[in-house]
Design a protein around this motif. Structure first.
Motif: not given
Length: 422
Positions: A288-289, A271-275, A299-301, A281-284
């Protein structure tokens, strides 16, 4: 003066590459120049198609491929899984058949009648790569009316593109096409970085002029944002990425591994960091998620409207820029870099090298740092500093004068001055 801009990328296509030709049209029209944009009707494979920019006092000619079956294919390509499979199939066929398969290539044929008509009364034609069709259309205009001055613009390299994984035989064929079109008929060449200036000068034996990418924002606001040297990073540290990800060449894994290491060694808490990954086009990143060690903080937005993405950038802890350390990526300066620059948040570039042009621009403007292969070991320490000392980022000291050099208005007017010299 009548300038024709040939560009595939134009609204509503939501791509950072749209803003380069759009800014030229915008600021040249303000100077009283007659501007005509020759572009393509967008297809499902061009999605997302939701970019809305102010209408300009220019002429826009949008051509489409009327071949039999085109409408059916457009409907089929609207299905996400069909688009995904088709990309994989095209990549496989390129390797097996040793040919370039580009669904945008037919634009060249559909546009030819309009190019012929425009060639008769245009003073200048500017084509911006890619696809290669843009340059081939401009070449046709130059052949019809040799008095036209043709400027061939390269956002990316054509035959020398390091992400183009093809055989040497096919590459030689593409070089030949580039030489017989741009190399033979273009009057001037423009590109985005010094390294690309050198590469294109050597290959094409033509004068090459650097026109960097930039930002299109109010300069007074930029000065106000950039004056905030001591910024505060809120908890949790929110790392934002907006844009496309290319497997191998733009890989967030070193960053994700660094965060995972900090959590596993109890140096930070969950919870200290989120990416947060924004984009279509972010299939990669999606892959990883799904991995257990990354899932808690990735987090995939997904795709959002441009306004929402820009707002996310302004409210980020830091902005993530991904690039390659491949030697041929030395001169890569994506438009996303400059969009980030005016968000007023520190930029962390992972994957490039500090001595590459991305590193030079970040250093000169004081807006961020590059963590390359030799610096990856320092990533955990950099992240830890951002969390432990959130009120003063040692590597974020924006230089307003350097930042303002990349104003798209300034760059467009400088380019117009260079064009008039021709």
């Amino acid at each position: 003066m009548h300038i024709v801009i040939i560009t595939y990328d134009w609204p509503p296509r939501n791509s950072i590459s749209v803003h380069r030709p759009y800014s030229w049209a915008k600021y040249w029209a303000e100077q009283g120049i007659k501007v005509t944009v020759l572009t393509a009707a967008k297809q499902p494979f061009d999605e997302p198609l939701d970019l809305s920019l102010p209408q300009l006092p220019i002429s826009i000619i949008e051509t489409s491929n009327k071949k039999k079956g085109a409408n059916f294919l457009s409907k089929i390509f609207k299905i996400p899984w069909v688009r995904s499979i088709s990309k994989s199939l095209i990549s496989l066929l390129t390797k097996k058949l040793n040919i370039i398969i580009d669904p945008r290539a037919s634009w060249c044929l559909a546009t030819k009648p309009y190019a012929i008509k425009l060639s008769k009364n245009a003073d200048y034609v500017i084509s911006t790569f890619g696809p290669a069709s843009a340059h081939l259309i401009a070449m046709d205009m130059k052949k019809i009316n040799p008095k036209i001055k043709w400027i061939a613009d390269y956002r990316d390299l054509w035959s020398n593109n390091y992400m183009l994984k093809i055989s040497e035989k096919l590459r030689k064929s593409i070089v030949s096409e580039e030489m017989s079109s741009v190399g033979e008929y273009a009057d001037k060449i423009t590109t985005v970085s010094e390294d690309m200036v050198n590469k294109l000068s050597y290959l094409l034996k033509k004068p090459v002029y650097k026109v960097p990418n930039g930002f299109d924002a109010d300069e007074k606001k930029i000065k106000k944002i950039s004056s905030k040297i001591n910024i505060k990073i809120k908890k949790p540290l929110r790392i934002i990425y907006t844009g496309m990800i290319y497997r191998v060449f733009r890989d967030p894994k070193p960053l994700l591994d660094a965060i995972s290491h900090l959590i596993e060694t109890n140096q930070i808490n969950f919870g200290d960091i989120t990416v947060d990954f924004y984009g279509d086009r972010i299939e990669v990143a999606k892959e990883y998620a799904q991995q257990s060690k990354f899932k808690p903080f990735v987090r995939i937005m997904g795709h959002v409207k441009r306004e929402i993405a820009l707002d996310a950038q302004k409210n980020a802890g830091i902005l993530l820029l991904l690039e390659s350390s491949h030697p041929d990526a030395r001169g890569t300066l994506t438009g996303k870099l400059f969009e980030y620059m005016v968000a007023g948040r520190p930029i962390l570039c992972v994957g490039s090298c500090p001595e590459y042009e991305i590193g030079q621009v970040l250093s000169q403007t004081g807006t961020g740092i590059v963590v390359g292969p030799n610096e990856i070991k320092n990533l955990p320490e950099i992240l830890l500093e951002l969390i432990k000392k959130p009120t003063n980022v040692s590597w974020y000291k924006p230089n307003i004068d350097e930042i303002l050099k990349y104003s798209r208005r300034k760059l467009a007017l400088e380019m117009l001055s260079e064009i008039k010299k021709m």
